[in-house]
Write a protein that holds these residues in place. Structure first.
Motif, PDB file in Angstrom:
ATOM      1  N   GLY A 276       1.065  -1.046   0.257  1.00 40.49           N
ATOM      2  CA  GLY A 276      -0.219   0.388   0.057  1.00 40.49           C
ATOM      3  C   GLY A 276       1.404   1.111   0.266  1.00 40.49           C
ATOM      4  O   GLY A 276       1.210   1.168  -0.563  1.00 40.49           O
ATOM      5  N   GLU A 277      -0.303   2.108   1.239  1.00 39.42           N
ATOM      6  CA  GLU A 277       0.836   3.741   0.922  1.00 39.42           C
ATOM      7  C   GLU A 277       2.559   3.024   1.066  1.00 39.42           C
ATOM      8  O   GLU A 277       3.581   4.292   1.153  1.00 39.42           O
ATOM      9  N   GLN A 278       2.558   3.057   2.332  1.00 41.45           N
ATOM     10  CA  GLN A 278       3.899   2.546   3.002  1.00 41.45           C
ATOM     11  C   GLN A 278       4.741   1.796   1.769  1.00 41.45           C
ATOM     12  O   GLN A 278       6.394   2.080   2.079  1.00 41.45           O
TER      13      GLN A 278
ATOM     14  N   ARG B 231       4.846   2.180  -1.239  1.00 37.92           N
ATOM     15  CA  ARG B 231       4.998   3.041  -2.596  1.00 37.92           C
ATOM     16  C   ARG B 231       7.142   4.182  -2.629  1.00 37.92           C
ATOM     17  O   ARG B 231       7.132   3.198  -4.148  1.00 37.92           O
TER      18      ARG B 231
END
Lengths: 713, 367
Positions: free
Chosen positions: A572-574, A576
């Motif tokens: 996810g966001e981590q 990226r």
């Protein structure tokens, strides 16, 4: 050059100078004599002046002694003595009075002073000693007059006196013990003039000392009276000094008691009297001096009197004489010169005429006639000179006849001492004899010369023919020499060409050797290239393997990057950020793969080129070996050619050297022939001159024969 | 024949040179210049002319015998016209153009006017026939060869005492000399108990009737002035019938006065030179009379004697202005024709003695 005239004038002037010198000496001697005489007379004058002064002083003493003997004076002195005898302490009284008198001299007159100075006796003495002389002469002679008693106290006084008591004075005591006397000249401060103190004792009726007369008389009046009486010259200067040189008086301005001992007029004083010349005030002065001689019983003043007279004044007559001598000398000089000139002219003129005539004779001119005047020695000399001239003219005529060929003339012998006449006689005899001998010789000479002339003519003809033959031979040899020159030039050219060919062959051999060496070095290089290409091919293969490995690594990295991107999407966001990295790695893996593909392609081309190079190298190596072989063959051909050319060059050089030696020999032959030709020409010329000389000799012989035939004997 | 002519010329020149060398020496060309400002015209012209001739006679004699230190004396004489202003102009003229070694002047009025100039120019000025005390007083370079006014006093007092005069009239010129004489005699006469009546006049005066009338009753009259004034005043006293005794200054001791009728019987103080028994002045007097055809006066003698005095003093000394001053300042004795003169070191007065005299029968009688 000194002329006779100058010598005569010089001699005359010398004589005049001697006369003038004697005149001057006489003048100076008379001047000296006059000076001595005036010096002596001035000594006498000085002496008389001193006597006059001493006499005046002596007269004053005498006059005072007479005055002291008068009744009035004796009485007054006795009265005073009695008064003092009655005193208990006369000395104390006198001291007190002395102070009063001293004070009175400076200010108001005290009654006691007025009593003495105004007394009847003082008035009487005033009229006798002061007023009398003043009225008579208009000048003070007596400066001061004091009468004392036997104690030394003032009884009567005239003139300004600051003293009452006199018994302590040296002069008073001396006069009391020894009688009348005069003291040293001194300056009286009250009157401002030099004075001479006189002391005359007064005696009583029994002749005992009872008082004293003290008088100060003007030294100036005493001295000047004496000076003016005896003054002789306008410039006379008088100086009066003490024995030790202190100036008492001078006719010019002076300083009283000035030390004159260093002055010229005192320094030269020796003895009692004398005279000398010294400079005084810038002028030569004749000084005469004398010591005071005294007068009668009076010993006289201890003085020295110096009289000075200008030398120009006292010796004026002598100077006038000197000036006259100078004028007369000048006149004598001029007169002497005129006389000397006249005398020298009367001598030098005829001598000069004789000298000129003699000079003309020296030059050979015997025709100059001199004029003879008078009967003196010079006229006699001139006549003798004329006789000598006549004799010389006779000799000249004698010589002239001989010169014209007349040997019949007879020499004239004037006397047995006539050496010239005798010599001429001898000369004439010798001349006759020699002429005869010459005539004989001339005949012989003419015949011989004629024969010589004939022989030399024949010899000259033969010499000309020989010279023509030599000339033809010389021309032929010259032509041969020219031909030899041409041959020699050709030989030299051939030798040069042979040498140059040899040099070219030598250069070809060297070029072949160098080519062989170059081909060898190419072969070595070709071998080295082959080896390098082989090594390059091997290394290309290694690079292909490495490229394969790198390509594998790129594929694996790409796969790893895909996996990482998936894992990142999951996170996810981590994840990226990790996803971005994975994307980059993937990109790098793709670039590496593309690069390895390119390298592989390049390596394939390199391997292809390397194979081509190996083949080319092998073909080059074979071509080089072929070149080496052909070069060796060319070298052998060229060395053979060079050997042949060198041999031809040596032969050409030998031909050139032989030709050179031949040419030198031809030159020597030509030079020898030229010398023979010159010698031949000179021989012809000499023969011609010989023929000419013989012809001349023949002419001379004929001429000589004719000449000697002219002399008549 | 060039050589003989040349030889003769040489001989001629040699002889000329010998003669020139043997010729007597003509002396040194150096000169000593002395300035003299004398009254050659004006009131005291008679004195000035006599003094000039006396000076010239002395100069002639000195130069005849080689001068001073072999230098000839050259006198530069200018006329003061008996006037101080003209005298100053003359002084400046001489100083500018001739620069003499020292100066001589005649008359008190002239001398007093010149004294400051002498100090300023550092040149010695010697006053002849100059009696005023003020002449030398306070002046460094000024000297006098003449008796001071006060030297008149002892002989005049003796005359007045012998004449037993009790009342004295004084007629004096209103200038330096006259005023000084008047003051000195007034005091001296009053000191011995007399009474004095004084009358002054200006130098330009020729009519003395006022003064004469004022003193006509006095027992004696003293006329204190010089020159023509002296003569006029006495003349007018005589004309007025003055019966007393007349006395005059030493300025009247002049032979021209001795023979004047109005001067007969006049008393005065005189120097010794007119005494016929006094031999020392006779020789110079005879030479003067022979040279100038007139009697030897005190003024001629004053000039004559000073030239003799100074020429003796300057012998063997440098000829500079300072040297002249130094020899005078050093003091000396001099037995000249005026008698013995003593000058102490530092003194500026060279005074000679005066004696009581009277003019009688055209001559001077010493009393």
């Amino acid at each position: 050059m000194k002329t006779l005239g100058m010598k005569l004038i010089g001699g005359f002037l010398l004589l005049l100078l001697m006369i003038v010198a004697v005149a001057f000496y006489s003048s100076f001697a008379s001047q000296k004599s006059l000076q001595d005489s005036i010096g002596q007379s001035s000594v006498f004058v000085a002496n008389e002046m001193l006597v006059n002064m001493n006499m005046a002083i002596y007269d004053w003493i005498d006059r005072l002694e007479q005055r002291g003997g008068t009744q009035v004076v004796r009485m007054k002195v006795e009265e005073s003595n009695r008064e003092f005898d009655a005193m208990e302490a006369p000395s104390v009284y006198m001291d007190r009075m002395d102070k009063v008198w001293t004070a009175s001299a400076k200010g108001e007159l005290s009654p006691s002073v007025l009593k003495v100075t105004g007394s009847e006796l003082s008035q009487e003495l005033r009229s006798q000693f002061l007023t009398h002389f003043e009225t008579k002469l208009g000048a003070q002679i007596v400066d001061k007059f004091i009468l004392t008693n036997r104690y030394g106290a003032t009884v009567a006084a005239l003139g300004a006196s600051a003293q009452y008591r006199f018994d302590g004075g040296a002069l008073w005591r001396k006069a009391k013990e020894s009688g009348s006397c005069a003291g040293d000249v001194e300056l009286d401060e009250e009157s401002g003039q030099p004075v001479i103190p006189l002391a005359v004792p007064v005696t009583d009726a029994q002749g005992s000392f009872s008082g004293m007369i003290l008088v100060w008389i003007s030294a100036d009046s005493i001295i000047r009276n004496a000076v003016i009486t005896y003054k002789k010259y306008e410039t006379t200067q008088v100086r009066l000094t003490t024995i030790d040189g202190k100036l008492i008086y001078a006719t010019k301005a002076y300083r009283f008691m000035e030390d004159a001992s260093t002055k010229a007029y005192f320094r030269n004083i020796k003895g009692d009297s004398g005279s000398f010349v010294s400079v005084d005030g810038g002028r030569a002065t004749l000084f005469s001096y004398a010591r005071s001689p005294g007068y009668l019983g009076f010993a006289g003043m201890p003085w020295i009197l110096v009289v000075g007279n200008d030398v120009s004044d006292v010796l004026a007559p002598s100077f006038a004489l000197r000036n006259n001598i100078i004028l007369a000398s000048g006149f004598l000089f001029v007169l002497g010169i005129i006389v000397a000139l006249l005398i020298s002219r009367s001598i030098t003129r005829p001598v000069a005429a004789l000298q000129k005539a003699a000079a003309e004779i020296t030059r050979g001119n015997l025709s100059r006639v001199i004029e003879v005047r008078g009967r003196d020695e010079l006229a006699m000399l001139a006549r003798s000179f004329l006789e000598m001239q006549t004799a010389l003219l006779g000799i000249a005529a004698f010589a002239e006849r001989i010169a014209s060929g007349d040997l019949t003339v007879q020499a004239v012998k004037r006397s047995e001492e006539d050496s010239l006449g005798i010599s001429l006689e001898h000369m004439l005899e010798n001349l006759r004899r020699q002429t005869r001998e010459i005539q004989d010789g001339a005949g012989v000479l003419a015949a011989a010369a004629s024969e010589i002339f004939t022989s030399t003519s024949q010899f000259a003809s033969n010499s000309s023919e020989t010279a023509a033959a030599v000339s033809q031979t010389t021309t032929t040899i010259e032509e041969v020499k020219q031909t030899a020159h041409l041959s020699n030039e050709k030989a030299k050219q051939m030798a040069d060409r042979a040498r140059r060919t040899e040099e070219i062959a030598q250069a070809g051999r060297v070029s072949v050797q160098e080519t062989t060496q170059v081909i060898g070095r190419i072969q070595e290089q070709m071998d080295t290239i082959g080896e390098s290409i082989t090594r390059l091919s091997g290394q290309s293969a290694s690079i292909g393997e490495i490229t394969m490995t790198v390509s594998g690594l790129a594929d694996q990295s790409n796969l790893l990057a895909v996996n990482a991107a998936i894992e990142a999407a999951k996170a996810g966001e981590q994840g990226r950020g990790f996803g971005v990295v994975a994307q980059e790695i993937k990109s790098l893996a793709e670039q590496s793969k593309r690069a390895t593909a390119q390298v592989r392609s390049i390596l394939a081309e390199i391997q292809k080129a390397t194979s081509g190079a190996v083949m080319a190298t092998e073909q080059g190596t074979r071509a080089v070996e072929q070149g080496m072989k052909q070069a060796g063959e060319a070298k052998d051909s060229i060395e053979s050619l060079a050997e042949t050319v060198a041999e031809a060059a040596r032969g050409a050089a030998q031909i050139a050297a032989s030709s050179e030696q031949q040419l030198v020999g031809m030159d020597q032959v030509a030079m020898a022939m030229e010398s023979i030709k010159v010698a031949s020409v000179q021989g012809v010329e000499g023969t011609r001159q010989l023929e000419l000389g013989a012809q001349n000799l023949h002419g001379v012989g004929q001429k000589m024969k004719q000449l000697v035939e002219l002399y008549r004997m | 024949m060039q050589k003989p002519v040349k030889s003769r010329l040489i001989v001629f020149f040699v002889i000329a040179a010998c003669i020139a060398m043997c010729a007597p020496e003509v002396g040194n060309a150096d000169t000593i210049r002395i300035g003299a400002i004398l009254s050659l015209t004006g009131n005291a012209a008679e004195y000035g002319l006599n003094m000039r001739d006396g000076i010239l006679l002395a100069v002639e004699e000195i130069n005849k015998h080689g001068g001073v230190n072999a230098s000839r004396i050259d006198m530069v004489i200018e006329d003061s016209k008996s006037d101080p202003k003209a005298a100053i102009e003359a002084f400046n003229r001489i100083e500018l153009t001739r620069h003499p070694l020292f100066y001589l002047s005649l008359l008190s009025g002239v001398g007093v006017a010149l004294a400051p100039l002498a100090d300023e120019k550092k040149v010695v000025l010697v006053g002849l026939a100059t009696a005023a005390l003020a002449f030398t007083r306070g002046h460094e370079m000024v000297y006098r060869y003449y008796p001071l006014a006060q030297s008149d006093m002892p002989p005049l007092l003796r005359i007045l005492r012998d004449l037993k005069v009790k009342k004295l009239g004084i007629i004096y010129s209103n200038e330096e000399y006259g005023i000084e004489e008047q003051k000195l005699l007034s005091k001296a006469f009053e000191d011995i108990g007399g009474t004095v009546l004084v009358q002054s006049f200006e130098m330009s005066t020729t009519d003395f009737h006022q003064q004469v009338n004022a003193v006509i009753g006095q027992g004696a009259v003293y006329v204190a002035c010089v020159g023509a004034n002296l003569r006029n005043a006495i003349h007018q006293l005589r004309e007025a019938g003055y019966g007393g005794q007349i006395l005059m200054t030493v300025a009247g001791a002049d032979p021209a006065f001795f023979v004047a009728p109005e001067m007969q019987g006049v008393f005065l103080a005189s120097p010794i030179i007119y005494n016929p028994s006094y031999l020392y002045a006779r020789e110079a007097g005879e030479k003067f009379t022979a040279r100038f055809q007139r009697p030897f006066s005190m003024f001629a003698a004053n000039g004559y004697d000073f030239l003799k005095l100074i020429s003796g003093l300057l012998e063997d000394r440098p000829m500079t202005r300072q040297s002249v001053r130094d020899v005078l300042a050093a003091g000396f004795e001099y037995s000249g024709i005026f008698g013995h003169v003593r000058v102490r070191p530092g003194e500026h007065e060279m005074a000679f003695p005066l004696f009581p005299t009277r003019i009688l029968n055209g001559a001077l009688t010493y009393l």
